[in-house]
Design a protein around this motif. Structure first.
Motif, mmCIF file in Angstrom:
data_model
loop_
_atom_site.group_PDB
_atom_site.id
_atom_site.type_symbol
_atom_site.label_atom_id
_atom_site.label_comp_id
_atom_site.label_asym_id
_atom_site.label_seq_id
_atom_site.Cartn_x
_atom_site.Cartn_y
_atom_site.Cartn_z
ATOM 1 N N PRO A 415 5.271 -10.240 10.299
ATOM 2 C CA PRO A 415 6.491 -9.657 10.883
ATOM 3 C C PRO A 415 7.053 -8.496 10.066
ATOM 4 O O PRO A 415 7.549 -7.526 10.637
ATOM 5 C CB PRO A 415 7.468 -10.831 10.910
ATOM 6 C CG PRO A 415 6.603 -12.047 10.921
ATOM 7 C CD PRO A 415 5.397 -11.692 10.103
ATOM 8 N N LEU A 416 6.972 -8.594 8.735
ATOM 9 C CA LEU A 416 7.530 -7.540 7.892
ATOM 10 C C LEU A 416 6.756 -6.235 8.074
ATOM 11 O O LEU A 416 7.341 -5.149 8.160
ATOM 12 C CB LEU A 416 7.509 -7.970 6.424
ATOM 13 C CG LEU A 416 8.309 -7.077 5.452
ATOM 14 C CD1 LEU A 416 9.763 -6.961 5.904
ATOM 15 C CD2 LEU A 416 8.245 -7.633 4.026
ATOM 16 N N MET A 417 5.423 -6.352 8.164
ATOM 17 C CA MET A 417 4.616 -5.149 8.411
ATOM 18 C C MET A 417 4.984 -4.546 9.767
ATOM 19 O O MET A 417 5.069 -3.317 9.899
ATOM 20 C CB MET A 417 3.115 -5.458 8.377
ATOM 21 C CG MET A 417 2.251 -4.230 8.662
ATOM 22 S SD MET A 417 0.486 -4.579 8.799
ATOM 23 C CE MET A 417 0.054 -4.788 7.077
ATOM 24 N N GLY A 418 5.194 -5.398 10.738
ATOM 25 C CA GLY A 418 5.587 -4.904 12.064
ATOM 26 C C GLY A 418 6.878 -4.110 12.004
ATOM 27 O O GLY A 418 7.019 -3.078 12.678
ATOM 28 N N LYS A 419 7.835 -4.575 11.220
ATOM 29 C CA LYS A 419 9.107 -3.866 11.074
ATOM 30 C C LYS A 419 8.915 -2.527 10.374
ATOM 31 O O LYS A 419 9.589 -1.533 10.706
ATOM 32 C CB LYS A 419 10.098 -4.724 10.300
ATOM 33 C CG LYS A 419 10.584 -5.945 11.076
ATOM 34 C CD LYS A 419 11.553 -6.778 10.250
ATOM 35 C CE LYS A 419 12.016 -8.010 11.031
ATOM 36 N NZ LYS A 419 12.940 -8.844 10.223
ATOM 37 N N ALA A 442 4.910 7.259 1.480
ATOM 38 C CA ALA A 442 6.169 7.246 0.737
ATOM 39 C C ALA A 442 7.276 6.590 1.567
ATOM 40 O O ALA A 442 8.064 5.774 1.039
ATOM 41 C CB ALA A 442 6.564 8.678 0.361
ATOM 42 N N LEU A 443 7.310 6.926 2.824
ATOM 43 C CA LEU A 443 8.330 6.342 3.706
ATOM 44 C C LEU A 443 8.130 4.835 3.860
ATOM 45 O O LEU A 443 9.101 4.066 3.890
ATOM 46 C CB LEU A 443 8.287 7.020 5.081
ATOM 47 C CG LEU A 443 8.732 8.480 5.118
ATOM 48 C CD1 LEU A 443 8.365 9.121 6.464
ATOM 49 C CD2 LEU A 443 10.237 8.586 4.881
ATOM 50 N N ALA A 444 6.869 4.422 3.949
ATOM 51 C CA ALA A 444 6.565 2.993 4.102
ATOM 52 C C ALA A 444 7.020 2.209 2.880
ATOM 53 O O ALA A 444 7.543 1.092 2.999
ATOM 54 C CB ALA A 444 5.076 2.799 4.347
ATOM 55 N N LYS A 445 6.829 2.782 1.697
ATOM 56 C CA LYS A 445 7.255 2.107 0.466
ATOM 57 C C LYS A 445 8.762 1.883 0.488
ATOM 58 O O LYS A 445 9.265 0.805 0.136
ATOM 59 C CB LYS A 445 6.864 2.946 -0.750
ATOM 60 C CG LYS A 445 5.378 2.911 -1.081
ATOM 61 C CD LYS A 445 5.062 3.814 -2.265
ATOM 62 C CE LYS A 445 3.562 3.832 -2.534
ATOM 63 N NZ LYS A 445 3.223 4.792 -3.634
ATOM 64 N N ASN A 446 9.502 2.931 0.885
ATOM 65 C CA ASN A 446 10.967 2.816 0.927
ATOM 66 C C ASN A 446 11.422 1.785 1.965
ATOM 67 O O ASN A 446 12.319 0.984 1.714
ATOM 68 C CB ASN A 446 11.580 4.177 1.242
ATOM 69 C CG ASN A 446 11.424 5.171 0.098
ATOM 70 O OD1 ASN A 446 11.280 4.764 -1.064
ATOM 71 N ND2 ASN A 446 11.435 6.457 0.419
ATOM 72 N N LEU A 447 10.774 1.827 3.145
ATOM 73 C CA LEU A 447 11.125 0.871 4.200
ATOM 74 C C LEU A 447 10.833 -0.552 3.764
ATOM 75 O O LEU A 447 11.640 -1.465 4.000
ATOM 76 C CB LEU A 447 10.338 1.191 5.486
ATOM 77 C CG LEU A 447 10.826 2.384 6.305
ATOM 78 C CD1 LEU A 447 9.779 2.758 7.360
ATOM 79 C CD2 LEU A 447 12.154 2.039 6.985
ATOM 80 N N TYR A 448 9.691 -0.737 3.122
ATOM 81 C CA TYR A 448 9.289 -2.079 2.671
ATOM 82 C C TYR A 448 10.287 -2.602 1.640
ATOM 83 O O TYR A 448 10.689 -3.775 1.674
ATOM 84 C CB TYR A 448 7.888 -2.022 2.088
ATOM 85 C CG TYR A 448 7.383 -3.355 1.579
ATOM 86 C CD1 TYR A 448 7.157 -4.423 2.462
ATOM 87 C CD2 TYR A 448 7.137 -3.569 0.224
ATOM 88 C CE1 TYR A 448 6.703 -5.647 1.998
ATOM 89 C CE2 TYR A 448 6.674 -4.785 -0.246
ATOM 90 C CZ TYR A 448 6.456 -5.828 0.651
ATOM 91 O OH TYR A 448 6.003 -7.034 0.188
ATOM 92 N N LYS A 449 10.709 -1.719 0.751
ATOM 93 C CA LYS A 449 11.664 -2.098 -0.289
ATOM 94 C C LYS A 449 13.004 -2.496 0.328
ATOM 95 O O LYS A 449 13.608 -3.518 -0.040
ATOM 96 C CB LYS A 449 11.857 -0.919 -1.247
ATOM 97 C CG LYS A 449 12.714 -1.247 -2.459
ATOM 98 C CD LYS A 449 12.774 -0.057 -3.404
ATOM 99 C CE LYS A 449 13.649 -0.367 -4.615
ATOM 100 N NZ LYS A 449 13.736 0.815 -5.520
ATOM 101 N N GLU A 450 13.466 -1.696 1.305
ATOM 102 C CA GLU A 450 14.742 -1.985 1.960
ATOM 103 C C GLU A 450 14.687 -3.299 2.745
ATOM 104 O O GLU A 450 15.625 -4.105 2.708
ATOM 105 C CB GLU A 450 15.097 -0.843 2.931
ATOM 106 C CG GLU A 450 15.482 0.447 2.244
ATOM 107 C CD GLU A 450 15.679 1.569 3.254
ATOM 108 O OE1 GLU A 450 15.744 1.271 4.474
ATOM 109 O OE2 GLU A 450 15.752 2.739 2.833
ATOM 110 N N LEU A 451 13.572 -3.502 3.468
ATOM 111 C CA LEU A 451 13.449 -4.694 4.312
ATOM 112 C C LEU A 451 13.212 -5.965 3.501
ATOM 113 O O LEU A 451 13.511 -7.073 3.972
ATOM 114 C CB LEU A 451 12.293 -4.499 5.311
ATOM 115 C CG LEU A 451 12.532 -3.430 6.385
ATOM 116 C CD1 LEU A 451 11.211 -3.096 7.098
ATOM 117 C CD2 LEU A 451 13.559 -3.916 7.404
ATOM 118 N N SER A 452 12.687 -5.807 2.292
ATOM 119 C CA SER A 452 12.386 -6.984 1.455
ATOM 120 C C SER A 452 13.590 -7.458 0.673
ATOM 121 O O SER A 452 13.627 -8.591 0.192
ATOM 122 C CB SER A 452 11.252 -6.663 0.467
ATOM 123 O OG SER A 452 10.083 -6.303 1.167
ATOM 124 N N SER A 453 14.577 -6.558 0.490
ATOM 125 C CA SER A 453 15.728 -6.912 -0.355
ATOM 126 C C SER A 453 16.739 -7.768 0.406
ATOM 127 O O SER A 453 16.751 -7.816 1.626
ATOM 128 C CB SER A 453 16.403 -5.632 -0.850
ATOM 129 O OG SER A 453 16.820 -4.842 0.239
#
Length: 453
Positions: A415-419, A442-453
């Motif tokens: 689900p997180l990858m989907g987001k 670069a954008l994916a790293k930022n999105l992943y960081k935001e969604l994981s926090s």
């Protein structure tokens, strides 16, 4: 070749059915069906096997398919004369038997309409016409061969309707009366058989004529009850919902401005796009008019149920595409949309379906108060085409990186990858220039960081 094989074996071969009819109507011939007399079915199969592939498709009815080795892609339907004997009072109470010794007349006497009950002798070219089919073609008349035709096979009700609409035929009064008397029998016919006749009806320049005949004969409430329910539902467009739907249907079939005219998914969307109005009609006192709030959602639900019953996939239709067209047919046609808004509109609909949706809107306009007022739709269509030609990303498959790339970055599938992918899509729809692997990483790293926090 087929004629020579049969004659050398001591048989006679005739072209029968639709190909003979089409030749007399002056229409291009498609597939040919043949009738062979004087040769038993098993022997006929043995005679043909050295020259091609033989398959029994209706052995109990005396029918086989023959694919000649020297005619790639050609398949001939070949039958032995058959006769039917009534075994009871019901429309299904009859036995069918085939007999190679029967004369052609007996086989033709069991066919549905006189225009289909003719045979062409391939040896002499003579047209065998025991029931006056040629004269009926000249008079543009559709007439049953025998009185029990519709009881014997109720699908003939829809066959009569689609023939009349496609070939611009008037139905003989006695035949019409028989259709009216037997209309309810259409309920006994499977959805697959019904939708195939509707497919043929959609080939008519004005398919609405077929619906008019369904309504006149009493067939419509049994085949499309939701369309029948639209009769008498008034609206501001000047026509009731049923009348409007018929205009939209004819436009979808043959309007010169419609790119996908005659497309089956477009035609079904045209038929069902407003069926929800019969259930959503409400008088709004402050506006002094009838409104149909949310009718497209109700129409979508009704259409899904009917398409499931008719098993529309058997004619190559994707029901989900039809439902998308129905749900979104009321889109705004403002030509001053920004490029960003147009990209989002295409992404929401799907780039493979967007032009059919534009066609649906043109057809819908044709049934409105101002049928010539399609300028806004055409301007929007031009903008959509221009945006499509730029080939921006419209879906995850168009992104410069995929799930495998994200996993290599340490983002697990789930689900997180989907987001993350959804977030990337939102960004590139706003700015297609971001669709490079380097920028997306670069954008994916930022999105992943935001969604994981």
């Amino acid at each position: 070749m087929l004629e020579k094989i049969i004659h050398e074996a001591g048989g006679e071969i005739y072209e029968v059915g639709g190909s003979v009819r089409d030749e007399l109507l002056g229409h291009p011939k498609k597939d040919s069906d043949y009738l062979v007399t004087g040769i038993p079915l098993e022997k006929l199969s043995q005679i043909l096997r050295p020259f091609g592939t033989v398959t029994f498709v209706g052995k109990s009815f005396g029918v086989l398919k023959f694919s000649p080795f020297n005619e790639k892609g050609v398949i001939h339907d070949i039958a032995i004369p058959r006769k039917e004997v009534s075994t009871g009072g019901g429309h299904r109470d009859f036995d069918v038997s085939y007999d190679h010794t029967l004369p052609v007349f007996v086989d033709l006497s069991r066919r549905d309409f006189t225009i289909n009950a003719m045979a062409k002798d391939l040896r002499t070219g003579e047209i065998i016409d025991p029931f006056g089919g040629k004269d009926d073609i000249k008079r543009k008349t559709l007439r049953q061969v025998f009185k029990e035709a519709f009881k014997e096979d109720p699908l003939r009700l829809l066959r009569a309707i689609q023939f009349a609409a496609r070939f611009d035929l008037k139905i003989d009064p006695e035949t019409l009366a028989s259709m009216e008397a037997n209309a309810e029998l259409i309920k006994t016919v499977s959805g697959e058989r019904i939708i195939d006749e509707i497919r043929k009806l959609f080939l008519a320049e004005r398919p609405s004529r077929g619906f008019e005949l369904m309504d006149r004969t009493g067939v419509l409430p049994f085949v499309f009850p939701e369309i029948s329910a639209c009769k008498g539902i008034k609206q501001d467009k000047g026509h009731d919902v049923y009348e409007h739907t018929m205009i939209v249907l004819d436009a979808a079939a043959s309007d010169h401005l419609i790119q996908h005219r005659g497309d089956l998914e477009l035609m079904l969307a045209a038929i069902f796009h407003d069926v929800g109005k019969a259930k959503t009609a409400r008088f709004v006192p402050e506006q002094k008019r009838v409104a149909f709030f949310g009718h497209q959602i109700v129409s979508k639900r009704i259409a899904k149920k009917r398409m499931d019953a008719l098993k529309v996939t058997v004619i190559g239709v994707n029901p989900e595409n039809v439902l998308t067209l129905i749900e979104n047919h009321m889109f705004e046609t403002k030509s001053f949309y920004s490029d960003k808004a147009i990209r989002r509109f295409v992404a929401k609909t799907g780039k493979d379906l967007i032009m059919k949706l534009v066609d649906m809107r043109i057809a819908d306009n044709r049934g409105g108060k101002y049928p010539a007022g399609v300028g806004g739709v055409l301007k929007l269509k031009k903008r959509i085409i221009e945006e499509l030609e730029k080939k921006p990303p419209f879906g995850p498959k168009d992104l410069a990186m995929n799930g495998h790339d994200l996993m290599e970055m340490g983002i697990k599938s789930g689900p997180l990858m989907g987001k993350v992918i959804k977030g990337l899509m939102e960004l590139v729809l706003d700015d297609p220039g971001l669709n490079t692997k380097e920028q997306l990483s670069a954008l994916a790293k930022n999105l992943y960081k935001e969604l994981s926090s």
